[in-house]
Design a protein around this motif. Structure first.
Motif, PDB file in Angstrom:
ATOM      1  N   GLU A   9      -6.651 -41.107  11.729  1.00 30.60           N
ATOM      2  CA  GLU A   9      -7.795 -41.632  11.545  1.00 30.60           C
ATOM      3  C   GLU A   9      -9.238 -40.273  11.986  1.00 30.60           C
ATOM      4  O   GLU A   9      -9.225 -39.302  12.488  1.00 30.60           O
ATOM      5  N   ASP A  10     -10.041 -40.671  11.378  1.00 29.36           N
ATOM      6  CA  ASP A  10     -10.968 -38.390  10.983  1.00 29.36           C
ATOM      7  C   ASP A  10     -12.247 -39.192  11.055  1.00 29.36           C
ATOM      8  O   ASP A  10     -12.355 -40.385  10.685  1.00 29.36           O
ATOM      9  N   ASP A  11     -13.788 -39.152   9.952  1.00 29.78           N
ATOM     10  CA  ASP A  11     -14.848 -38.761  10.167  1.00 29.78           C
ATOM     11  C   ASP A  11     -14.603 -40.463   8.938  1.00 29.78           C
ATOM     12  O   ASP A  11     -15.934 -41.059   8.582  1.00 29.78           O
ATOM     13  N   ASN A  12     -13.631 -39.644   8.547  1.00 25.00           N
ATOM     14  CA  ASN A  12     -14.007 -41.116   6.886  1.00 25.00           C
ATOM     15  C   ASN A  12     -12.668 -42.343   6.245  1.00 25.00           C
ATOM     16  O   ASN A  12     -13.033 -42.822   5.651  1.00 25.00           O
ATOM     17  N   VAL A  13     -11.499 -41.533   7.061  1.00 18.94           N
ATOM     18  CA  VAL A  13     -10.437 -42.816   7.038  1.00 18.94           C
ATOM     19  C   VAL A  13     -10.484 -43.251   8.701  1.00 18.94           C
ATOM     20  O   VAL A  13     -10.436 -43.058   9.450  1.00 18.94           O
ATOM     21  N   PHE A  14     -10.306 -44.861   8.506  1.00 21.18           N
ATOM     22  CA  PHE A  14     -10.108 -45.301   9.995  1.00 21.18           C
ATOM     23  C   PHE A  14      -9.410 -46.806   9.898  1.00 21.18           C
ATOM     24  O   PHE A  14      -8.908 -47.395   9.260  1.00 21.18           O
ATOM     25  N   PHE A  15      -8.563 -47.357  11.071  1.00 21.85           N
ATOM     26  CA  PHE A  15      -7.941 -48.001  10.986  1.00 21.85           C
ATOM     27  C   PHE A  15      -8.273 -49.115  11.859  1.00 21.85           C
ATOM     28  O   PHE A  15      -9.443 -49.719  13.152  1.00 21.85           O
ATOM     29  N   ARG A  16      -8.448 -50.599  11.465  1.00 21.81           N
ATOM     30  CA  ARG A  16      -8.799 -51.839  11.989  1.00 21.81           C
ATOM     31  C   ARG A  16      -7.438 -52.759  12.439  1.00 21.81           C
ATOM     32  O   ARG A  16      -6.894 -52.822  11.620  1.00 21.81           O
ATOM     33  N   LYS A  27       0.415 -62.586  15.136  1.00 19.86           N
ATOM     34  CA  LYS A  27       0.876 -61.889  13.717  1.00 19.86           C
ATOM     35  C   LYS A  27      -0.477 -60.708  13.915  1.00 19.86           C
ATOM     36  O   LYS A  27      -1.261 -60.754  14.501  1.00 19.86           O
ATOM     37  N   LEU A  28       0.389 -59.203  13.479  1.00 18.48           N
ATOM     38  CA  LEU A  28      -0.236 -57.625  13.548  1.00 18.48           C
ATOM     39  C   LEU A  28      -0.661 -57.717  11.893  1.00 18.48           C
ATOM     40  O   LEU A  28      -0.085 -57.677  10.736  1.00 18.48           O
ATOM     41  N   PHE A  29      -2.652 -57.559  12.262  1.00 15.63           N
ATOM     42  CA  PHE A  29      -2.693 -57.282  10.705  1.00 15.63           C
ATOM     43  C   PHE A  29      -3.405 -55.952  10.700  1.00 15.63           C
ATOM     44  O   PHE A  29      -4.312 -55.295  11.852  1.00 15.63           O
ATOM     45  N   ARG A  30      -3.006 -54.997  10.114  1.00 16.38           N
ATOM     46  CA  ARG A  30      -3.749 -53.315  10.241  1.00 16.38           C
ATOM     47  C   ARG A  30      -4.633 -52.624   8.949  1.00 16.38           C
ATOM     48  O   ARG A  30      -3.405 -52.525   8.090  1.00 16.38           O
ATOM     49  N   THR A  31      -5.758 -52.878   8.834  1.00 13.52           N
ATOM     50  CA  THR A  31      -6.328 -52.515   7.435  1.00 13.52           C
ATOM     51  C   THR A  31      -6.822 -50.980   7.638  1.00 13.52           C
ATOM     52  O   THR A  31      -7.326 -50.424   8.377  1.00 13.52           O
ATOM     53  N   MET A  32      -6.756 -50.267   6.248  1.00 16.74           N
ATOM     54  CA  MET A  32      -7.131 -49.590   6.439  1.00 16.74           C
ATOM     55  C   MET A  32      -7.946 -49.214   5.975  1.00 16.74           C
ATOM     56  O   MET A  32      -8.488 -49.555   4.568  1.00 16.74           O
TER      57      MET A  32
END
Length: 332
Positions: A9-16, A27-32
């Protein structure tokens, strides 16, 4: 296969992360999320993979899913242009709208179909053949335009950008129909310029304006009986008994007066726009309002009845007077 690099993760990319329970399973959902997409994120610079590991297995036992990110610049998007963009027509004129492909965009784009819509209603469609892509034109003819031909016409191009991303581009044209009043008819019954309207006191009366156009713009004016002044641009807010309405943008305007009074007698005018002037001689439709007494039809019968009663009374008293004279004559 290139070297894999873990995204952080940085200022422009993060994960939810989102956890969802389905029965006994979790179930685990990971969104970029990329906030500001630039060319450096395009898959031409390297593909993307999502790797998942079960909690009770070794790191070598994994599931993975590969996906691509295609970054498309604005100059790669095709463009269509509609001409003319705006047009004011007189009724019964003809018009042809042209939709041209003015920018093909990226060579990888796949142009599939073109459509004509009017106010979001589909009018026509065209399947694009491979040979037509360099000189593409889609025309729409409108013959003898009327009120319902006014509105927004949209040309829509359906394409797949770089052959993968479905995308529509469009351009619009606004068609206006100049407001007009029908010419006076030779037959008096067909003359819309001098309409007589009769109403009983206390009733509601309506005047339907014959003016047509899109968008329709008119002015209502009043000249009361025995008055010299003209009230221009009347509306429902100035007098609560006046109501101006229409069913749709293509239907005529109707002025309704509720609880008609004798003071409402006079001339009502539906006119083409004149900046609310008091001119009612030009470009106006005239209505004559006559207000009658609801008991007016009874007055002749009442008059006859009163006359009959008076006549009976006269005859009755004249007879009694004559009898009294006879009695006095006999006594003498």
């Amino acid at each position: 296969m290139g070297v894999l690099r873990e995204l952080v993760e940085d200022d422009n990319v993060f994960f939810r992360n989102q956890i969802q329970s389905v029965g006994n399973d979790t179930k685990l959902f990971r969104t970029m999320v990329i906030k500001n997409v630039t060319l450096e994120y395009d898959s031409l610079s390297g593909g993307y993979q999502c790797h998942a590991f079960a909690g009770n297995t070794s790191k070598n036992s994994e599931d993975q899913f590969a996906f691509n990110v295609n970054v498309i610049e604005k100059n790669e998007i095709p463009k269509v242009t509609v001409t003319p963009h705006t047009q004011v027509l007189k009724h019964d004129e003809d018009l042809t709208l042209f939709c041209n492909l003015t920018n093909k965009g990226s060579e990888g784009n796949k142009l599939e179909k073109m459509y004509w819509f009017k106010d979001d209603v589909l009018l026509d469609s065209l399947k694009i053949e491979e040979l037509e892509k360099d000189s593409l034109e889609f025309a729409r003819e409108i013959n003898r335009v009327g009120v319902r031909n006014g509105g927004i016409y949209s040309c829509v191009l359906e394409a797949k950008l770089k052959g993968v991303l479905g995308h529509n581009v469009s351009d619009d044209a606004m068609i206006r129909i100049a407001t007009w009043l029908p010419k006076p008819g030779k037959n008096a019954k067909q003359n819309v310029h001098n309409v007589e309207q009769k109403s009983f006191k206390g009733d509601n009366v309506s005047f339907e304006c014959a003016a047509k156009g899109f968008p329709l713009e008119i002015e209502w004016k009043i000249k009361k009986k025995n008055e010299d002044t003209v009230q221009a641009c009347i509306n429902g807010t100035a007098n609560g008994r006046y109501k101006i309405q229409r069913r749709s943008a293509y239907d005529p305007y109707v002025l309704t007066i509720s609880d008609v009074q004798y003071s409402d007698r006079g001339f009502y005018y539906c006119c083409l726009p004149s900046n609310c002037s008091d001119n009612v001689k030009d470009n106006c439709q005239r209505f004559v309002l006559r207000v009658k007494d609801p008991l007016g039809a009874l007055w002749p019968a009442v008059g006859i009845l009163v006359e009959a009663v008076l006549l009976f009374v006269i005859i009755f008293f004249a007879g009694r007077r004559e009898k009294n004279k006879e009695k006095r004559f006999k006594r003498n």
